[in-house]
Scaffold this motif. Structure first.
Motif, PDB file in Angstrom:
ATOM      1  N   ARG A 196       9.117   5.766   4.061  1.00 41.32           N
ATOM      2  CA  ARG A 196       7.851   6.377   4.475  1.00 41.32           C
ATOM      3  C   ARG A 196       6.934   6.385   3.264  1.00 41.32           C
ATOM      4  N   GLY A 197       5.673   6.105   3.476  1.00 34.67           N
ATOM      5  CA  GLY A 197       4.713   6.198   2.380  1.00 34.67           C
ATOM      6  C   GLY A 197       4.375   4.879   1.720  1.00 34.67           C
ATOM      7  N   THR A 198       5.289   3.892   1.760  1.00 38.17           N
ATOM      8  CA  THR A 198       5.023   2.562   1.199  1.00 38.17           C
ATOM      9  C   THR A 198       5.138   1.540   2.327  1.00 38.17           C
ATOM     10  N   TYR A 199       4.095   0.726   2.468  1.00 38.54           N
ATOM     11  CA  TYR A 199       4.047  -0.276   3.536  1.00 38.54           C
ATOM     12  C   TYR A 199       3.490  -1.568   2.966  1.00 38.54           C
ATOM     13  N   ILE A 200       3.671  -2.651   3.710  1.00 34.17           N
ATOM     14  CA  ILE A 200       3.107  -3.937   3.306  1.00 34.17           C
ATOM     15  C   ILE A 200       2.272  -4.476   4.465  1.00 34.17           C
ATOM     16  N   VAL A 201       1.066  -4.949   4.120  1.00 38.20           N
ATOM     17  CA  VAL A 201       0.220  -5.646   5.080  1.00 38.20           C
ATOM     18  C   VAL A 201       0.318  -7.119   4.712  1.00 38.20           C
ATOM     19  N   ALA A 202       0.819  -7.939   5.647  1.00 37.75           N
ATOM     20  CA  ALA A 202       0.979  -9.374   5.411  1.00 37.75           C
ATOM     21  C   ALA A 202      -0.128 -10.114   6.155  1.00 37.75           C
ATOM     22  N   SER A 203      -0.866 -10.962   5.427  1.00 33.26           N
ATOM     23  CA  SER A 203      -1.961 -11.731   6.037  1.00 33.26           C
ATOM     24  C   SER A 203      -1.610 -13.208   6.018  1.00 33.26           C
ATOM     25  N   TYR A 204      -1.815 -13.851   7.162  1.00 32.62           N
ATOM     26  CA  TYR A 204      -1.428 -15.251   7.327  1.00 32.62           C
ATOM     27  C   TYR A 204      -2.597 -16.223   7.343  1.00 32.62           C
ATOM     28  N   GLU A 205      -3.806 -15.698   7.462  1.00 38.32           N
ATOM     29  CA  GLU A 205      -4.961 -16.583   7.575  1.00 38.32           C
ATOM     30  C   GLU A 205      -6.074 -16.111   6.655  1.00 38.32           C
ATOM     31  N   ASN A 206      -7.039 -16.994   6.441  1.00 35.62           N
ATOM     32  CA  ASN A 206      -8.195 -16.714   5.607  1.00 35.62           C
ATOM     33  C   ASN A 206      -8.893 -15.432   6.094  1.00 35.62           C
ATOM     34  N   ILE A 221       0.835  -1.199   0.000  1.00 34.70           N
ATOM     35  CA  ILE A 221       0.000   0.000   0.000  1.00 34.70           C
ATOM     36  C   ILE A 221       0.871   1.250   0.000  1.00 34.70           C
ATOM     37  N   HIS A 222       0.268   2.347  -0.422  1.00 33.67           N
ATOM     38  CA  HIS A 222       0.943   3.647  -0.428  1.00 33.67           C
ATOM     39  C   HIS A 222       0.044   4.654   0.245  1.00 33.67           C
ATOM     40  N   LEU A 223       0.638   5.505   1.066  1.00 33.38           N
ATOM     41  CA  LEU A 223      -0.120   6.579   1.695  1.00 33.38           C
ATOM     42  C   LEU A 223      -0.122   7.803   0.785  1.00 33.38           C
ATOM     43  N   THR A 224      -1.173   8.607   0.897  1.00 29.48           N
ATOM     44  CA  THR A 224      -1.229   9.863   0.160  1.00 29.48           C
ATOM     45  C   THR A 224      -0.144  10.789   0.699  1.00 29.48           C
ATOM     46  N   LYS A 225       0.139  11.868  -0.021  1.00 29.41           N
ATOM     47  CA  LYS A 225       1.184  12.821   0.398  1.00 29.41           C
ATOM     48  C   LYS A 225       0.967  13.294   1.832  1.00 29.41           C
ATOM     49  N   GLN A 267     -10.388 -13.017  14.050  1.00 25.92           N
ATOM     50  CA  GLN A 267      -9.185 -12.531  14.734  1.00 25.92           C
ATOM     51  C   GLN A 267      -7.920 -13.025  14.043  1.00 25.92           C
ATOM     52  N   ARG A 268      -7.925 -12.934  12.702  1.00 27.22           N
ATOM     53  CA  ARG A 268      -6.785 -13.453  11.955  1.00 27.22           C
ATOM     54  C   ARG A 268      -5.507 -12.681  12.238  1.00 27.22           C
ATOM     55  N   ARG A 269      -4.377 -13.357  12.041  1.00 29.31           N
ATOM     56  CA  ARG A 269      -3.058 -12.764  12.280  1.00 29.31           C
ATOM     57  C   ARG A 269      -2.594 -12.002  11.047  1.00 29.31           C
ATOM     58  N   ASN A 270      -2.201 -10.769  11.250  1.00 29.19           N
ATOM     59  CA  ASN A 270      -1.652  -9.925  10.194  1.00 29.19           C
ATOM     60  C   ASN A 270      -0.376  -9.294  10.716  1.00 29.19           C
ATOM     61  N   GLU A 271       0.384  -8.726   9.791  1.00 28.43           N
ATOM     62  CA  GLU A 271       1.549  -7.937  10.184  1.00 28.43           C
ATOM     63  C   GLU A 271       1.575  -6.684   9.339  1.00 28.43           C
ATOM     64  N   ILE A 272       2.129  -5.638   9.922  1.00 31.65           N
ATOM     65  CA  ILE A 272       2.457  -4.446   9.140  1.00 31.65           C
ATOM     66  C   ILE A 272       3.955  -4.489   8.944  1.00 31.65           C
ATOM     67  N   TRP A 273       4.405  -4.313   7.694  1.00 33.13           N
ATOM     68  CA  TRP A 273       5.833  -4.341   7.395  1.00 33.13           C
ATOM     69  C   TRP A 273       6.291  -2.951   6.996  1.00 33.13           C
ATOM     70  N   PHE A 274       7.325  -2.471   7.657  1.00 38.34           N
ATOM     71  CA  PHE A 274       8.012  -1.257   7.247  1.00 38.34           C
ATOM     72  C   PHE A 274       9.221  -1.726   6.452  1.00 38.34           C
ATOM     73  N   ILE A 275       9.408  -1.202   5.262  1.00 34.84           N
ATOM     74  CA  ILE A 275      10.476  -1.638   4.362  1.00 34.84           C
ATOM     75  C   ILE A 275      11.761  -0.888   4.685  1.00 34.84           C
ATOM     76  N   CYS A 276      12.823  -1.642   4.970  1.00 35.56           N
ATOM     77  CA  CYS A 276      14.112  -1.035   5.304  1.00 35.56           C
ATOM     78  C   CYS A 276      14.772  -0.486   4.038  1.00 35.56           C
TER      79      CYS A 276
END
Length: 166
Positions: free
Chosen positions: A140-150, A62-66, A155-164
């Protein structure tokens, strides 16, 4: 009894992913439509006509607006091809699905549970920035949402990823 770590750093190798980009009015619509397209690809709508097998996590880039207050409409959803298909990926029947070689990735990641809506994602990004403090180590501005379950699991497990940064 240990406290769960607030976040962790991980490295992912380069690899081939099946990707779809959607730009529906709502984030949830984009990821739902993209995931359905990928599921059809995984479940036989491919050049080998066989079930490819599911891998996790499914990534939503995903990307955030300015202003940083909302998500851009375009969301890229990515499914990692299982090992036996990495060298020679089956061709998707759907022209909107692209097989992409993604570079190695280094991320800082934090777990959260529940539904992934634009509201929850923006909240998680904000909380993660509070935890990390001011840093230039991540994009900043680009992130990844990782989903592990259907997606149907409440209450599925997700992660927010900040890209190094490289």
């Amino acid at each position: 009894q240990c406290e769960e770590a607030a976040y962790e750093e991980r490295r992912y190798p380069a690899g081939k992913w099946a990707c779809v980009t959607m730009g529906e009015p709502m984030y949830e619509q984009s990821i739902s439509m993209s995931f359905m397209k990928l599921m059809r690809y995984i479940c036989k709508e491919n050049s080998v006509g066989c079930h490819l097998g599911m891998t996790v996590p499914v990534l939503n880039e995903i990307h955030l607006t300015k202003e940083g207050t909302e998500l851009e409409r375009e969301v890229l959803t990515a499914y990692y091809l299982p090992g036996e298909f990495q060298q020679n990926p089956p061709v998707p029947m759907d022209p909107e699905i692209h097989i992409t070689e993604r570079a190695p990735l280094r991320v800082i990641t934090r777990v959260f549970y529940g539904m992934t809506t634009e509201e929850t994602i923006l909240r998680e990004i904000g909380l993660f920035w509070e935890l990390l403090g001011s840093t230039d180590a991540v994009l900043r501005g680009t992130y990844i949402v990782a989903s592990y379950e259907n997606p149907s699991i409440p209450q599925r497990r997700n992660e927010i990823w900040f890209i190094c940064r490289a």
